[in-house]
Scaffold this motif. Structure first.
Motif, mmCIF file in Angstrom:
data_model
loop_
_atom_site.group_PDB
_atom_site.id
_atom_site.type_symbol
_atom_site.label_atom_id
_atom_site.label_comp_id
_atom_site.label_asym_id
_atom_site.label_seq_id
_atom_site.Cartn_x
_atom_site.Cartn_y
_atom_site.Cartn_z
ATOM 1 N N ASP A 127 39.934 39.231 39.015
ATOM 2 C CA ASP A 127 41.380 39.167 38.766
ATOM 3 C C ASP A 127 42.157 38.720 39.998
ATOM 4 N N PRO A 131 41.595 33.797 39.933
ATOM 5 C CA PRO A 131 42.001 33.722 38.528
ATOM 6 C C PRO A 131 41.398 32.523 37.786
ATOM 7 N N VAL A 132 41.031 31.476 38.494
ATOM 8 C CA VAL A 132 40.413 30.315 37.838
ATOM 9 C C VAL A 132 39.036 30.710 37.286
ATOM 10 N N GLN A 134 38.089 33.745 36.755
ATOM 11 C CA GLN A 134 38.358 34.781 35.767
ATOM 12 C C GLN A 134 38.653 34.153 34.405
ATOM 13 N N ASP A 135 39.421 33.069 34.400
ATOM 14 C CA ASP A 135 39.742 32.386 33.153
ATOM 15 C C ASP A 135 38.472 31.881 32.459
ATOM 16 N N ILE A 138 36.796 34.879 30.972
ATOM 17 C CA ILE A 138 37.523 35.351 29.788
ATOM 18 C C ILE A 138 37.148 34.505 28.571
ATOM 19 N N GLN A 139 37.148 33.196 28.732
ATOM 20 C CA GLN A 139 36.838 32.325 27.599
ATOM 21 C C GLN A 139 35.408 32.514 27.118
#
Length: 156
Positions: A127, A131-132, A134-135, A138-139
């Motif tokens: 987090d 964040p890149v 993390q994204d 997440i996907q």
């Protein structure tokens, strides 16, 4: 030694690199496990389970490449070697030989559950540092949760 200099600082690179490496290992093993049971599934739901397993393999392979390339982009060398995967994966060993369709579904529910649990932990730890990445996590977790839902529906 890192050949590639990414945008992350040392500690952020370390935390993110560990998360990406763990994700890579789990995705490589998930693809291998799904393909192994795909070749050995038998039973009245053979065709539907067989085809569903190919979808999991495709998802895991696609995301493993994305994860490995992200690791490289931040200056972390990805390691998808068999020994690394075997010693680090969250997925339980699959029995050898033919496996009944209901047992394959159970194996996949457990395997996906184990990987998803670890992916959610990786989402948390990335987090702040990246964040890149993390994204990406997440996907891929969303895609794995969709597969888990479909296998759970097979066992209902």
């Amino acid at each position: 030694m890192s050949v590639v200099k990414g945008a992350l600082s040392g500690q952020d690179r370390k935390v993110t690199g560990e998360a990406l490496q763990g994700a890579l290992v789990d995705l490589v093993d998930l693809a291998l496990v799904a393909k192994q049971v795909h070749w050995n599934v038998v039973g009245p739901r053979f065709r539907s389970v067989h085809l569903q397993l190919d979808e999991v393999v495709a998802t895991a392979r696609q995301h493993s490449d994305t994860v490995a390339e992200r690791a490289s982009a931040i200056g972390v060398s990805p390691d998808g070697r068999a020994g690394t995967v075997a010693s680090s994966s969250a997925i339980s060993k699959v029995p050898e030989g033919y496996i009944q369709d209901a047992d394959v579904v159970s194996i996949m529910v457990k395997a996906l559950g184990a990987v998803i649990t670890r992916m959610r932990e990786r989402i948390e730890v990335t987090d702040e540092p990246d964040p890149v990445s993390q994204d990406i996590l997440i996907q891929l977790t969303a895609d794995l949760e969709k597969h888990a839902w479909m296998f759970q529906a097979e066992s209902a």
